[in-house]
Design a protein around this motif. Sequence first.
Motif, short mmCIF file in Angstrom:
data_model
loop_
_atom_site.label_atom_id
_atom_site.label_comp_id
_atom_site.label_asym_id
_atom_site.label_seq_id
_atom_site.Cartn_x
_atom_site.Cartn_y
_atom_site.Cartn_z
N HIS A 289 15.70 75.28 6.41
CA HIS A 289 14.79 76.29 5.85
C HIS A 289 14.19 77.15 6.96
N CYS A 290 13.73 76.50 8.03
CA CYS A 290 13.12 77.24 9.14
C CYS A 290 14.12 78.21 9.78
N ILE A 291 15.36 77.79 9.93
CA ILE A 291 16.39 78.67 10.48
C ILE A 291 16.61 79.87 9.56
N ALA A 292 16.69 79.61 8.25
CA ALA A 292 16.89 80.70 7.29
C ALA A 292 15.73 81.68 7.31
N VAL A 293 14.50 81.17 7.36
CA VAL A 293 13.32 82.05 7.42
C VAL A 293 13.34 82.86 8.72
N SER A 294 13.65 82.20 9.82
CA SER A 294 13.68 82.88 11.12
C SER A 294 14.71 84.02 11.12
N GLU A 295 15.89 83.75 10.59
CA GLU A 295 16.94 84.78 10.54
C GLU A 295 16.52 85.94 9.65
N HIS A 296 15.94 85.62 8.49
CA HIS A 296 15.47 86.67 7.58
C HIS A 296 14.36 87.49 8.24
N ALA A 297 13.41 86.80 8.86
CA ALA A 297 12.29 87.49 9.52
C ALA A 297 12.79 88.38 10.65
N ALA A 298 13.75 87.89 11.44
CA ALA A 298 14.30 88.69 12.54
C ALA A 298 15.00 89.94 12.01
N GLU A 299 15.73 89.80 10.91
CA GLU A 299 16.39 90.98 10.31
C GLU A 299 15.36 92.01 9.87
N ILE A 300 14.30 91.55 9.23
CA ILE A 300 13.23 92.45 8.79
C ILE A 300 12.62 93.14 10.00
N ALA A 301 12.32 92.36 11.03
CA ALA A 301 11.70 92.91 12.24
C ALA A 301 12.61 93.97 12.87
N GLU A 302 13.89 93.68 12.94
CA GLU A 302 14.83 94.64 13.54
C GLU A 302 14.91 95.92 12.72
N LYS A 303 14.88 95.81 11.39
CA LYS A 303 14.88 97.00 10.53
C LYS A 303 13.61 97.82 10.76
N LEU A 304 12.49 97.14 10.89
CA LEU A 304 11.23 97.86 11.13
C LEU A 304 11.23 98.53 12.50
N VAL A 305 11.79 97.85 13.51
CA VAL A 305 11.91 98.46 14.84
C VAL A 305 12.79 99.71 14.75
N ALA A 306 13.91 99.61 14.03
CA ALA A 306 14.82 100.75 13.88
C ALA A 306 14.15 101.92 13.17
N SER A 307 13.15 101.62 12.33
CA SER A 307 12.44 102.69 11.62
C SER A 307 11.24 103.22 12.42
N GLY A 308 11.09 102.70 13.66
CA GLY A 308 10.04 103.22 14.53
C GLY A 308 8.79 102.36 14.64
N ARG A 309 8.75 101.23 13.94
CA ARG A 309 7.58 100.35 14.02
C ARG A 309 7.66 99.50 15.28
N SER A 310 6.52 99.10 15.79
CA SER A 310 6.45 98.25 16.97
C SER A 310 6.31 96.80 16.51
N VAL A 311 7.37 96.02 16.73
CA VAL A 311 7.40 94.62 16.30
C VAL A 311 7.99 93.79 17.43
N ASP A 312 7.39 92.64 17.70
CA ASP A 312 7.92 91.70 18.69
C ASP A 312 8.93 90.80 17.96
N VAL A 313 10.21 91.17 18.04
CA VAL A 313 11.28 90.46 17.33
C VAL A 313 11.40 89.02 17.82
N GLU A 314 11.23 88.79 19.11
CA GLU A 314 11.31 87.44 19.66
C GLU A 314 10.20 86.56 19.08
N LEU A 315 8.99 87.09 19.00
CA LEU A 315 7.87 86.35 18.42
C LEU A 315 8.14 86.01 16.96
N VAL A 316 8.66 86.97 16.22
CA VAL A 316 8.99 86.76 14.81
C VAL A 316 10.06 85.66 14.68
N THR A 317 11.06 85.71 15.54
CA THR A 317 12.15 84.72 15.50
C THR A 317 11.62 83.31 15.76
#
Length: 168
Positions: free
Chosen positions: A23-51
């Motif tokens: 479950h934790c791996i699945a949440v981490s992967e989902h969260a990282a995808e969301i973070a990367e999408k937000l970064v691509a849209s110009g938001r400032s997100v620490d993807v490593e922290l989210v992962t």
Amino acid sequence: MITRGKALQILRDEGCSEKVIAHCIAVSEHAAEIAEKLVASGRSVDVELVTIGGLLHDLGRCRTHGIDHAVVGADMAMQLGLDPLVVNIIKKHIGAGITIEETKELALPEDDYIPFTLEEKIVAHADNFTSGDTRITMTELMEKMKKRHFTEESIARVIALAEEIGIY
């Protein structure tokens, strides 16, 4: 910041089941995808922290499966000397947070468990939309929350968080 491998080792060393780890791996992967999408849209997100926060969000489940697993996990993370930003992700990941008023009803230490940073919000959101190791829809999430007798206020916070993140 610790590595993904170290985070997984912590979960195993502390006695989390393989089901919780999946479950934790699945949440981490989902969260990282969301973070990367937000970064691509110009938001400032620490993807490593989210992962890493996503991997460790359910650390407390090695000791309890009650609502207090977030508090227990945050305490464990502090004792392990983990980054306070990761500790806060663990502490604030339940639903879309728990208010000080709700802590009294839930017999939790009186505190504010509402996610504040974007990284905290992303992990809470990814966790809401992950059941076991499977992603679920908003309809499935609402059915699950109603079956578990979540309050209308709590459900409204989850919906508002999903709208704020904008990815569900």
